[in-house]
Design a protein around this motif. Structure first.
Motif, mmCIF file in Angstrom:
data_model
loop_
_atom_site.group_PDB
_atom_site.id
_atom_site.type_symbol
_atom_site.label_atom_id
_atom_site.label_comp_id
_atom_site.label_asym_id
_atom_site.label_seq_id
_atom_site.Cartn_x
_atom_site.Cartn_y
_atom_site.Cartn_z
ATOM 1 N N ASN A 193 0.953 -1.093 -0.020
ATOM 2 C CA ASN A 193 -0.084 -0.044 -0.149
ATOM 3 C C ASN A 193 0.735 1.237 0.092
ATOM 4 N N SER A 241 -7.025 8.905 -7.606
ATOM 5 C CA SER A 241 -8.248 9.723 -7.291
ATOM 6 C C SER A 241 -8.293 9.685 -5.806
ATOM 7 N N GLU A 242 -9.035 10.662 -5.211
ATOM 8 C CA GLU A 242 -8.910 10.952 -3.604
ATOM 9 C C GLU A 242 -9.896 9.900 -3.088
ATOM 10 N N ALA A 243 -10.810 9.299 -3.561
ATOM 11 C CA ALA A 243 -11.327 8.035 -3.200
ATOM 12 C C ALA A 243 -10.404 6.824 -2.726
ATOM 13 N N SER A 244 -9.647 6.711 -4.053
ATOM 14 C CA SER A 244 -8.773 5.402 -3.924
ATOM 15 C C SER A 244 -7.678 5.809 -2.586
ATOM 16 N N ARG A 245 -7.255 7.098 -2.880
ATOM 17 C CA ARG A 245 -6.219 7.567 -2.039
ATOM 18 C C ARG A 245 -6.528 6.953 -0.471
ATOM 19 N N LYS A 246 -7.892 7.695 -0.360
ATOM 20 C CA LYS A 246 -8.600 7.376 1.322
ATOM 21 C C LYS A 246 -8.648 6.085 1.551
ATOM 22 N N GLU A 247 -9.080 5.115 0.310
ATOM 23 C CA GLU A 247 -9.284 3.678 0.680
ATOM 24 C C GLU A 247 -7.839 2.891 0.970
ATOM 25 N N LEU A 296 -5.240 4.385 2.589
ATOM 26 C CA LEU A 296 -4.833 4.987 3.678
ATOM 27 C C LEU A 296 -5.726 4.197 4.879
ATOM 28 N N ASP A 297 -6.801 4.178 4.611
ATOM 29 C CA ASP A 297 -7.848 3.283 5.673
ATOM 30 C C ASP A 297 -7.027 1.868 5.750
ATOM 31 N N ARG A 350 -4.132 2.107 7.858
ATOM 32 C CA ARG A 350 -4.410 2.420 9.070
ATOM 33 C C ARG A 350 -4.931 0.865 9.746
#
Length: 452
Positions: A249, A263-269, A271-272, A275
């Protein structure tokens, strides 16, 4: 140890030989003196006749008339406090204070030792008339020579006995301690090579029992070593998956930042996911640290109300689990222990029940007489998995696709063992899995028991 056994054996035999020799010498000497005294007393009574006394008073009785040159006669007068007749000039030295008591009739007879011209004599006095006593003395030279020879013989035999005892003690110690030396060599070899091979056991004596005790210790040490190695191997295996996922990741994030195509959604996914992997690693490391504690908890940490601990654990699990209902029934129960460890164990049981319960299912939690029962409405535990549910890193075939490290139930068992309790698994009232976690304690708090 061999030298110590030899020394102690020699000392024991030396003391025994010395005591026996002294007792034998004293007995022979006493018997010899008593025999001489009886003989002199009998002869003195026989010599106490008027003719002998008259010749003695005129000092004309030759020494040969007494039948031996080493025998002397002395006649004493108590009224004059002196000798009035004797067989030779030196014989007057045989007179003692007790002899005048015999002459006066205060004593029936007396016996004592004197020295005449450097030779010891034994003198016996008997009464012969008014204020007179006859003293018959005999040389102790033959008796002293016999006693000297006896003492020399006993000394030589005592020394020979001590030397023989020392040699025998050395031989016995050398042969008797041979198994101890073999055991010492084997233990030193284990310490040097770190190979925990069993020690050969011979016989059924104390040394054999010591070897068996060493083997039992080696078995326990080998088992502990094997558990540690297995723990390290399993931990490495379990850590490899989150580390690999975390590295993947992070590489994707680095590449995406470099190309600016994420994309921002993929980046957030991503990062989640990172975590979640970090959280899983944190939990796994915490579980490993908990299981690595080999030392038992302090016997008296603090009084803990187990019902409050159960309530706190249920509240915590409810915050992160919204698809399962918890039904709780508790009664007062006080234990002495670590409240944090107890809460973690119960939380693990609740997490396990929530994970296996169907959506909308119910988890039942009961505390009765120190036993916390946690049951769910899932599929239950198969007979094949039941004996191993508390093993470290063990995960059934159905659970390998679910989150978790396989250490939660192992921690539950470790906490129960440290608090003197136990935990067991089985089938619950509604057919699902159930766990019974028991910790000894009392229904009343400690201060109430102290006042009563």
């Amino acid at each position: 140890m061999a030298s110590r056994v030899t020394l102690l054996t020699t000392m024991a035999v030396g003391i025994a030989v010395t005591a026996v020799a002294f007792a034998a010498y004293a007995t022979v000497r006493m018997q010899s003196m008593e025999s001489i005294d009886r003989s002199l007393h009998t002869r003195a009574l026989a010599a106490a006749n008027p003719d002998t006394l008259a010749a003695l008073q005129s000092q004309q009785l030759p020494a040969w008339a007494l039948g031996a040159g080493d025998v002397k006669l002395v006649l004493i007068d108590a009224s004059a406090r002196q000798a009035v007749g004797w067989t030779d000039g030196a014989a007057a030295g045989v007179v003692g204070g007790t002899d005048f008591l015999v002459a006066t009739g205060a004593r029936s007879w007396s016996a004592h030792s004197v020295i005449i011209r450097g030779v010891r004599y034994r003198a016996v006095a008997v009464p012969v008339g008014d204020d007179q006593a006859l003293i018959l003395s005999q040389s102790l030279k033959p008796t002293d020579q016999m006693l000297d020879r006896l003492g020399l013989v006993m000394l030589l035999f005592g020394l020979a006995g001590m030397i023989s005892a020392g040699l025998a003690g050395w031989a016995v110690a050398r042969n008797g301690l041979r198994p101890v030396r073999r055991l010492t060599t084997a233990v030193e070899d284990i310490a040097r090579t770190e190979r925990l091979d069993p020690i050969p056991v011979e016989g059924n004596d104390e040394v054999a029992r010591l070897a068996q005790a060493f083997n039992a210790m080696l078995t326990a040490l080998s088992a502990s070593q094997a558990r540690q190695r297995q723990l390290v191997a399993d931990a490495g295996h379990e850590l490899r998956t989150p580390l690999t996922s975390l590295r993947t990741n992070l590489d994707l994030l680095a590449q995406a930042d470099a190309s600016a195509q994420l994309s921002e959604a993929s980046r957030k996914e991503l990062l989640d996911d990172v975590r979640a992997q970090i959280t899983e690693m944190t939990t796994l490391i915490g579980d490993l640290v908990e299981l690595a504690r080999e030392d038992p908890a302090t016997p008296s940490v603090e009084p803990v109300e187990l019902a409050a601990v159960v309530s706190q654990a249920v509240t915590r699990v409810r915050r992160r689990t919204t698809t399962v209902e918890f039904v709780v029934h508790t009664e007062p129960w006080w234990v002495t222990g670590d409240s944090a460890a107890l809460e973690r164990a119960i939380t693990n049981l609740l997490d396990n029940a929530a994970k296996w319960s169907p959506q909308g299912g119910c988890v039942t939690v009961e505390l009765k007489q120190g036993t916390v029962m946690v049951s769910d409405q899932g599929r239950g535990i198969s007979d094949a998995d039941l004996p191993r549910v508390f093993d470290r890193f063990y995960r059934s075939a159905e659970s390998r696709g679910m989150p978790g490290s396989g250490l939660g139930l192992s921690i539950v068992k470790a906490v129960a063992d440290r608090h003197g309790g136990n935990v067991r698994a089985g089938t619950g009232p509604e057919g699902g899995a159930a766990f019974w976690f028991h910790v000894p304690g009392t229904m009343a708090p400690p201060e109430v028991l102290a006042r009563s």
